[in-house]
Scaffold this motif. Structure first.
Motif, short mmCIF file in Angstrom:
data_model
loop_
_atom_site.label_atom_id
_atom_site.label_comp_id
_atom_site.label_asym_id
_atom_site.label_seq_id
_atom_site.Cartn_x
_atom_site.Cartn_y
_atom_site.Cartn_z
N UNK A 193 -11.90 10.07 34.74
CA UNK A 193 -12.52 11.28 35.09
C UNK A 193 -14.10 11.09 35.47
N UNK A 236 -13.85 14.23 24.47
CA UNK A 236 -14.14 14.18 22.97
C UNK A 236 -14.98 12.72 22.65
N UNK B 67 -15.54 16.73 17.50
CA UNK B 67 -15.62 17.12 18.93
C UNK B 67 -14.75 17.89 19.68
N UNK B 68 -13.70 17.77 19.29
CA UNK B 68 -12.53 18.75 20.01
C UNK B 68 -12.93 20.36 20.00
N UNK B 71 -16.05 21.22 21.77
CA UNK B 71 -15.74 21.35 23.13
C UNK B 71 -15.37 22.48 23.41
N UNK B 74 -18.36 25.15 22.91
CA UNK B 74 -19.40 25.50 23.95
C UNK B 74 -18.57 25.83 25.27
N UNK B 138 -11.45 23.68 27.00
CA UNK B 138 -12.31 22.48 26.36
C UNK B 138 -12.85 21.63 27.27
N UNK B 142 -17.47 24.99 33.52
CA UNK B 142 -17.07 24.72 34.93
C UNK B 142 -16.06 23.94 35.42
N UNK B 144 -14.55 20.78 35.34
CA UNK B 144 -14.67 19.84 36.47
C UNK B 144 -13.18 19.13 36.47
N UNK B 147 -11.02 16.05 34.65
CA UNK B 147 -11.10 16.38 33.27
C UNK B 147 -10.00 17.40 32.93
N UNK B 152 -5.63 14.37 31.99
CA UNK B 152 -6.63 14.27 30.86
C UNK B 152 -6.85 15.71 29.99
N UNK B 451 -28.74 14.98 26.38
CA UNK B 451 -27.94 15.61 27.38
C UNK B 451 -27.19 16.77 26.76
N UNK B 452 -26.53 17.70 27.64
CA UNK B 452 -25.99 18.93 27.00
C UNK B 452 -24.61 18.40 26.62
N UNK B 453 -23.95 19.21 25.78
CA UNK B 453 -22.56 19.11 25.42
C UNK B 453 -22.32 17.87 24.46
N UNK B 454 -23.32 17.31 23.72
CA UNK B 454 -23.19 16.55 22.86
C UNK B 454 -23.21 17.08 21.33
N UNK B 455 -22.20 16.63 20.49
CA UNK B 455 -22.14 17.38 19.55
C UNK B 455 -22.86 16.35 18.16
N UNK B 456 -23.14 15.32 18.52
CA UNK B 456 -24.24 14.58 17.37
C UNK B 456 -25.17 13.77 18.15
#
Lengths: 254, 783
Positions: A193, A236, B67-68, B71, B74, B138, B142, B144, B147, B152, B451-456
């Motif tokens: 990806x 993830x 994380x799932x 996702x 957000x 998830x 946008x 992409x 993914x 995926x 960065x955006x979209x990180x959970x930790x």
């Protein structure tokens, strides 16, 4: 108080270093910027919260900070940022002051003809500012983006790790070895990806897009370790997809 | 006739029946309010998700969500706020206000409003149900590729997004067509375009942008769904597709989208600021020029979301300059407002407090926007929390604050009550302080590398900044709760008033409040005040048992026709349910069921045209005899068909662009074996040319074209192996569907409307049938 003085001394000291490296204007902007963030950070330190790594006043020496550049590309962008920050702050203050002035002092601006407001504020004011800014950014971009370098390293991003391949055929995982003080071209690819290759202290990011090979030229001014991450959400495991860039003088002779 | 008797008779004609009759509502006041209320429910859900995000990020290595789940949260936060809150909310506001401001009794296509609303409600509900079931999209709002592709994202999650959002977008497109026609044709007599309330101009431009902005997204979603469901590899680089195609199609929509959301809010400001400055709007023409310029510019800068995708720097520069230039029309508007304040005597009130909120937050967001337009800086800030902070400053500053101003300004209109409480100030300041606390420091979080979209994360300094942001987020939420309480209290206990509490000049205040079902007892003509309208001194003052409103010449506003609108009906609801059936059967892969529902949709739509009035010439009052719309030179439906064709042509152009883009830039081209259409292509071309020449008798040629394209698709091989045959199959399908619609219209439709479609469908046929040769030329030229 003593600490404050010492911070100021440090800042002044760096001012002279900066003068040598980057020219007077940037040095001045960054000096003011550092004083500002140092000032912001001072209370937390005075409160005994100094447990946090000293960041701003110490030159923002964070691993992933855009504001502590360690290479020419990142350096140029940090310069641009401080210019834009102070310029933006000034414009913001001006706009808000105008609005509040007109709101709280009715009839204050009645002497100014409508045309002046609209032509002056809508065209005469923004156009030269935007022209100067885009011109500078273009010039900066032409200088630092899109070049090539004789040394090429392949970076393959996959869910969720980085594999680096060197000219001699060797490979490393999640550690990127770079020569210090020399341009390197990183060729970024992905078999699955979209990921994005980013070492904030060295320069901007470039996407790893399956089916495409993207290139970015970076240079670390001095030997050291610089943090790198995947910047594009890739599932993830995205958050674990970080790596370390190690710049050394004896690269290629190991 | 006394005003009271006129009121009773008009209300009997226009009102929505109580009880189950509510489901048959088509009235713009009712539907507009439903849109806004539903959007607010989605806003609350989206806000709740934001709080979950802020809990997760408040501390390092938080175990709150895995994380799932994060996702999904957000992705849904962004999706809900953009597609289910912002756009539908302003659609509702525009639907409620436009006819009232322009002097009409309803929108041009009331049943289409209702159908759009039901599609929005059903599509949005699909997304929320998926969220509750833990099967929400998830891959980020946008989406992409790859993914979001089947490899995926194997689950149903991505399908929920692609199908649910496309379902919802039906309402955006129908609203766009409806607003365009209503603004251009349904106005007060004598209201020329250059004297139209400025909000009308804003919505005219917005509707035009929606008309060409949404089709690329809808097309992209259909292509991605076709790849996920049937293996047509449009975005798969191993089979001649290209992930970048998705980004182009998405942002071709996605960037205009930002201005589509901002402009209605700016229209609200251009309406409110003059009222509170006690001076007419200064620079009306400059503003009109600015928003038209903005509309055009906004389609030339989508690539600024793609600076890091490897496009050469010099090409990026063009988009960088265009992005920076958008600041100019914005500045023209802001300085026109300042000039209005300077010329008048501004008074302070709650809506003005929110205008201050707008100034503070939006100017800040605009400035960081100019920064991000600079390519080198964006390469650092892209995908970090700096961008997250920027976009919230722009959208909350440029949309939410103006909408709160609008709420305080127009809620008295909807309820007939004025605020009496002191909670309004507290609510504003809580939101304002909370918002800045959340997002100001977040710029720095981004520059420090988060960065955006990180959970930790690990960095202790990020933790300080994130903790502040989370606290600010909770304060903001408390502020919104206070705001909601304040507005509810206003509705319950506000002080009733007679007319026009703000002393505004626009027509919506020339009616009693809350507004009657028919808006105006008589339709305004020239300069006229509220009491005279109630006394029947305007046009169409004598109720005739039909829902009548005035149709005017788009430019001059000269009365031209009497538009007779349809009565309340369950057809929109039923059609939306059948449409939902199509989407649900695609979602659950019941592909045999989908055509059944599709036939039901078509059958129901054909019922819409059943009871049309006969052509006639009617007395409009004041000695004016006007044809009804069936007898008019340009009835609203004919103009609507032109706009529908424009939207459809945009989607078709995007498809052609997409195929060409793949041929030039995707890896794995040219394909090993060149696919062609063979002899049926010539049949299709002949069918198309005949339909073009004889659009009045297109039934047979369009049937032949349908048959030819069916034969092409039947003979098509290897559509799953390479994007080239897949793209050609998409074009052939496009041609077949358009010819089939041509058959339906030739058989059952209005003659003039049908002729327009036949010509367009014929052009589609000719382009689609001859495209293989062009594609080959492109691919070989690039190779």
């Amino acid at each position: 108080m003593q600490r404050m003085t010492r911070d100021s001394d440090e800042a002044v000291g760096r001012l002279f270093l900066d003068l040598r490296d980057d020219g007077v204007l940037f040095a001045a902007m960054r000096f003011v910027g550092d004083m500002f963030v140092g000032f912001l950070h001072a209370p937390t330190r005075r409160l005994g919260l100094a447990g946090f790594p000293i960041l701003f006043a110490a030159g923002c020496d964070r691993d992933l900070s855009v504001l502590s550049p360690a290479g020419p590309a990142a350096q140029g962008i940090a310069t641009l940022w401080w210019w834009m920050f102070w310029g933006g702050a000034a414009i913001f203050a001006l706009m808000l002051a105008l609005f509040l002035w007109l709101l709280l002092r009715p009839a204050a601006g009645r002497g100014i003809p409508a045309r002046w407001w609209i032509v002056g504020g809508g065209l005469v004011f923004p156009l030269p500012v935007l022209a100067a800014l885009t011109g500078a950014a273009l010039w900066l971009g032409e200088g630092t983006l899109g070049g090539t370098a004789s040394t090429q390293i392949e970076a393959e991003a996959r869910m969720w790790q980085w594999t680096f391949r060197y000219p001699d055929g060797s490979e490393t995982t999640d550690v990127l070895h770079l020569p210090a003080g020399r341009d390197v071209e990183i060729v970024v690819t992905s078999p699955d990806v979209i990921h994005s290759f980013w070492i904030p202290r060295l320069g901007g990011k470039i996407d790893a897009i399956p089916g495409h090979a993207n290139r970015i030229v970076l240079r670390a001014d001095a030997p050291g370790e610089y943090g790198g991450v995947c910047a594009e959400y890739c599932g993830t495991g995205h958050v674990d997809m970080s790596f370390t860039a190690v710049a050394s003088d004896d690269w290629g002779r190991e | 006739m006394t005003p009271i008797r006129r009121h009773k008779e008009l209300d009997r004609i226009w009102r929505t029946a109580p009880g189950w009759g509510r489901l048959a509502a088509v009235n713009h006041t009712v539907i507009g309010k439903r849109f806004m209320l539903t959007a607010l429910v989605f806003f609350a859900i989206g806000g709740l998700l934001a709080m979950l995000i802020r809990i997760q990020l408040a501390s390092r290595q938080s175990e709150f969500m895995e994380p799932g789940t994060y996702a999904q949260v957000f992705t849904m936060h962004g999706t809900i706020m953009m597609f289910l809150f912002a756009i539908p909310f302003f659609e509702g506001l525009a639907m409620y206000l436009l006819p009232k401001m322009l002097g009409a009794r309803d929108m041009a296509f009331p049943r289409l409003s209702a159908y759009g609303y039901w599609c929005y409600l059903l599509g949005g509900s699909i997304l929320i149900v998926a969220l509750l079931m833990g099967a929400a999209p998830d891959a980020g709002w946008f989406m992409y590729a790859p993914l979001s592709s089947a490899t995926y994202s194997p689950g149903i999650n991505a399908d929920v997004w692609l199908l649910g959002i496309t379902f919802v977008e039906i309402s955006a497109l129908s609203a766009a067509v409806e607003m365009l026609v209503s603004i251009l044709m349904l106005r007060a007599g004598g209201m020329s375009l250059d004297r139209m309330p400025i909000f009308g101009w804003y919505m005219l431009v917005v509707a035009g942008m929606m008309l060409v902005g949404f089709p690329p997204l809808i097309l992209g979603s259909l292509l991605l769904e076709a790849e996920r469901a049937f293996g047509l590899p449009f975005f798969d680089p191993t089979r001649g597709g290209d992930p970048l195609l998705w980004q182009h199609l998405f942002w071709l929509f996605g960037h205009p989208e930002v201005y589509i959301i901002f402009l209605p809010a700016a229209g609200v400001l251009s309406t409110i600021i003059p009222v509170f400055s006690r001076h007419r709007l200064v620079g009306y023409r400059a503003i009109v020029a600015a928003i038209v310029a903005m509309g055009f510019l906004s389609f030339g800068l989508w690539v600024h979301h793609m600076y890091a995708t490897g496009i050469p720097h010099l090409s990026l520069s063009f988009f960088s300059i265009a992005s920076a230039l958008v600041a100019v029309p914005t500045a023209v508007q802001i300085f026109s407002w300042l000039a209005t304040m300077a010329a008048g005597r501004p008074r302070f009130s709650i809506p003005m407090l929110h205008v201050f909120g707008f100034m503070f937050v939006f100017v800040c967001g605009g400035l960081s926007g100019v920064m991000l337009a600079m390519v080198p800086f964006d390469l650092q800030a892209h995908d970090t929390h700096f961008v997250v902070a920027h976009l919230h400053y722009v959208l909350v500053g440029g949309f939410v604050f103006p909408m709160m101003a609008a709420a305080y300004y127009w809620l008295p209109h909807m309820t007939g009550r004025q605020p009496v409480q002191q909670l309004s100030h507290a609510a504003f300041w809580t939101i304002f302080v909370g918002f800045n606390l959340t997002f100001l420091g977040m710029h720095l979080t981004g520059l420090l590398g988060m960065t955006r979209r990180v959970h930790s994360y690990d960095d202790p300094w990020w933790e300080v900044l994130n903790f502040i942001s989370s606290m600010g987020g909770f304060v903001t939420t408390i502020g919104f709760a206070l705001l909601a309480l304040d507005l509810v209290l206003l509705m319950l206990f506000g002080r009733p008033f007679r007319r026009d509490p703000w002393r505004a000049g626009t027509l919506e205040w020339a009616m009693p409040t809350p507004p009657p079902s028919y808006n105006f007892a008589s339709v305004p003509m020239g300069d006229i005040d509220g009491p005279s309208l109630a006394a029947g001194k305007g046009l169409l003052a004598t109720p005739r048992g039909e829902m009548e409103t005035l149709g005017v010449d788009p430019l001059s506003g000269r009365p031209e026709q009497i538009v007779i609108l349809p009565k309340p009906t369950f057809l929109p609801l039923l059609t939306a349910l059948a449409t939902g059936g199509v989407f649900l059967s695609l979602l659950f892969k019941a592909y045999l069921l989908a055509p059944v529902f599709a036939v039901a949709v078509v059958a129901l739509f054909l019922r819409w045209t059943a009871a049309m009035p006969a052509p006639a010439v009617l007395d409009a009052g004041q000695g004016l005899m006007l044809p009804n719309h069936r007898a008019a030179r340009m009835p609203p439906s004919l103009l609507a068909m032109r706009f529908i064709i424009a939207a459809d042509a945009t989607a078709f152009a995007s498809l052609v662009f997409g195929a060409g883009f793949l041929a030039i830039s995707a890896p794995g081209w040219p394909p090993a074996e060149w696919p062609g259409f063979g002899w049926p292509a010539w049949v299709a071309v002949v069918g198309g040319l005949v339909a073009l020449a004889l659009p009045g008798r297109a039934l047979v040629p369009q049937l032949v074209t349908v048959a030819a394209f069916t034969a092409i698709l039947w003979r098509m091989e290897g559509v799953q192996d390479h994007a080239a045959p897949a793209a050609l199959a998409a074009l052939a399908t496009w041609g077949a569907v358009h010819a089939a619609i041509g058959v339906l219209l030739a058989g059952w439709g209005d003659r003039r409307i049908s002729a327009q479609w036949q010509r367009y469908a014929a052009l589609v046929t000719v382009v689609a049938a001859t495209f293989p040769a062009l594609l080959r030329l492109l691919a070989e030229g690039a190779a």
